[in-house]
Design an enzyme around this catalytic site. Structure first.
Site, PDB file in Angstrom:
ATOM      1  CE  LYS A  37      -4.424  -1.710   1.532  1.00  0.00           C
ATOM      2  NZ  LYS A  37      -5.533  -1.625   2.466  1.00  0.00           N
ATOM      3  CE  LYS A  86     -13.745  -4.543  -0.265  1.00  0.00           C
ATOM      4  NZ  LYS A  86     -13.732  -4.345   1.187  1.00  0.00           N
ATOM      5  CE  LYS A 143      -5.105  -8.807  -2.617  1.00  0.00           C
ATOM      6  NZ  LYS A 143      -5.252  -8.676  -1.192  1.00  0.00           N
TER       7      LYS A 143
HETATM    8  P1  AMP Z   1     -10.971  -6.646   2.416  1.00  0.00           P
HETATM    9  O1  AMP Z   1     -11.629  -6.338   1.155  1.00  0.00           O
HETATM   10  O2  AMP Z   1      -9.484  -6.473   2.356  1.00  0.00           O
HETATM   11  O3  AMP Z   1     -11.615  -6.059   3.620  1.00  0.00           O
HETATM   12  O4  AMP Z   1     -11.138  -8.232   2.576  1.00  0.00           O
HETATM   13  C1  AMP Z   1     -12.263  -8.832   3.154  1.00  0.00           C
HETATM   14  C2  AMP Z   1     -12.097 -10.337   3.156  1.00  0.00           C
HETATM   15  O5  AMP Z   1     -12.090 -10.821   1.805  1.00  0.00           O
HETATM   16  C3  AMP Z   1     -10.765 -10.829   3.780  1.00  0.00           C
HETATM   17  O6  AMP Z   1     -10.999 -11.993   4.540  1.00  0.00           O
HETATM   18  C4  AMP Z   1      -9.903 -11.118   2.576  1.00  0.00           C
HETATM   19  O7  AMP Z   1      -8.939 -12.101   2.853  1.00  0.00           O
HETATM   20  C5  AMP Z   1     -10.938 -11.615   1.562  1.00  0.00           C
HETATM   21  N1  AMP Z   1     -10.487 -11.389   0.180  1.00  0.00           N
HETATM   22  C6  AMP Z   1     -10.126 -10.194  -0.367  1.00  0.00           C
HETATM   23  N2  AMP Z   1      -9.777 -10.359  -1.674  1.00  0.00           N
HETATM   24  C7  AMP Z   1      -9.934 -11.694  -1.940  1.00  0.00           C
HETATM   25  C8  AMP Z   1      -9.745 -12.486  -3.119  1.00  0.00           C
HETATM   26  N3  AMP Z   1      -9.343 -11.959  -4.278  1.00  0.00           N
HETATM   27  N4  AMP Z   1     -10.007 -13.813  -3.032  1.00  0.00           N
HETATM   28  C9  AMP Z   1     -10.436 -14.361  -1.868  1.00  0.00           C
HETATM   29  N5  AMP Z   1     -10.631 -13.674  -0.731  1.00  0.00           N
HETATM   30  C10 AMP Z   1     -10.387 -12.353  -0.756  1.00  0.00           C
END
Ligand code: AMP
Ligand code: TRP
Length: 327
Positions: free
Chosen positions: A111, A197, A194
């Site tokens: 980041k 967002k 991956k």
């Molecule tokens: P965040 O968007 O970073 O708050 O992530 C929320 C949850 O989604 C966390 O448990 C991440 O590990 C999971 N996550 C985020 N991106 C992915 C992805 N591309 N594939 C699987 N899990 C994801």
């Protein structure tokens, strides 16, 4: 009974990776374990944000969690900022963590890769310590997350063990739970990275609340490779393997076994598109219904916070006493 805790940020728009890697697991776990799920709004201010948007998105994320199937009568759903013990414990843990170990966190490095460390908020640096506080406050045994959170869970375990070693048994040492299939959904246009967002292009990610015709179109246009063999091999064939993972999750199958049913990429894409559309359809319908009554969602968060405070306060006090604070 096993205690489950997970957190999800109310930033950006929720995509298929979030749903498949994390939220889907929450829904299953709530019926088997004592579960707490937290919209981590405090984590959302570690990068630039707009206060009005944060307010909206916190409620939106809670609405979406209910839409995917969390039942506030069964689990505890709340907003992180409603439970002051999270930030209180975070300070104790900041004085347990070392600068060097936070420095090694991949997410911080990623980041700050473009903007540089100098301008990064201090909260972005200490973010994993707040996450550790989230988890340790509830004597959590199991933390369902996607693959990208592995390092943060390791840090949480290290901090719990270090604290227990220094000040006596205080925290339960948690384990991460990372699903075998779907823990790392890849970007549809750049399957070596991956789905994210912030970093994926609009064509590379599918949003949970996106128009279903557009969902199908994006999956049918997913980047694969120049071969034509359908085989589950995430390292050599990331695009095709990603489609097989999506199909497996949406239909309850196994990616390698599903691969044997296909000779060509076209039919694999068409079936995956249809399966993902059917996976999202009920979520979207439920979300539309819940959105008509935001008061209901806000009330669920208030009740959830009351329950969370009851559970967190004794653990915070235990940690404060262990560390030497008068109580
Ligand atoms: P965040 O968007 O970073 O708050 O992530 C929320 C949850 O989604 C966390 O448990 C991440 O590990 C999971 N996550 C985020 N991106 C992915 C992805 N591309 N594939 C699987 N899990 C994801
Ligand atoms: N860091 C997590 C993410 O970006 C969100 C999070 C915050 C979390 N606190 C948590 C996940 C506690 C699990 C448990 O996805």
């Amino acid at each position: 009974m096993t205690r489950v805790f997970s957190g999800i940020q109310p930033t950006g728009e929720t995509h298929l990776g979030n749903y498949i890697g994390a939220m889907r697991q929450y829904v299953v776990d709530q019926h088997h374990h004592e579960s707490l799920y937290c919209v981590v709004d405090l984590h959302a201010v570690t990068v630039e944000h707009d206060p009005e948007v944060l307010r909206e998105r916190t409620l939106q994320m809670a609405t979406l969690l209910l839409a995917v199937g969390l039942d506030p009568e069964v689990c505890t759903l709340f907003a992180q900022s409603h439970v002051p013990a999270h930030t209180q414990l975070a300070w104790l843990l900041e004085c347990t963590a070392s600068f060097g170990e936070l420095r090694r966190m991949t997410q911080f490095k990623e980041k700050t890769a473009t903007g540089g460390e100098g301008a990064a908020r201090v909260g972005l640096f200490t973010y994993p310590v707040l996450m550790a506080a989230d988890i340790l406050l509830y004597d959590t045994d199991r933390v369902p997350v996607g693959d990208d959170q592995r390092q943060h869970i390791e840090l949480t375990r290290d901090l719990a063990e270090r604290f227990n070693g220094r000040y006596g048994p205080t925290f339960t040492v948690p384990s991460g739970f990372i699903p075998e299939v779907g823990a790392r959904i890849m970007d549809l246009q750049d399957p070596a990275t991956k789905m994210s967002k912030s970093r994926s292009s609009p064509q590379g990610k599918v949003l949970v609340l996106e128009d279903l015709a557009s969902v199908a179109k994006k999956i049918k246009r997913a980047v694969t490779d120049a071969e034509s063999e359908v085989r589950y091999d995430p390292a050599a064939k990331p695009g095709v393997s990603n489609l097989l993972s999506l199909l497996a999750v949406a239909t309850g199958g196994e990616p390698a076994a599903l691969a044997e049913r296909y000779e060509q990429y076209g039919p694999l894409k068409a079936d995956t598109a249809e399966a993902v559309v059917e996976l999202l359809r009920p979520v979207q319908e439920c979300h539309a219904e819940l959105s008509r009554d935001p008061g209901h969602v806000a009330a669920a968060l208030t009740r959830g916070a009351e329950r969370a405070v009851e559970l967190a306060q004794p653990v915070l006090e235990r940690a404060q006493r262990a560390m030497g604070f008068l109580r």
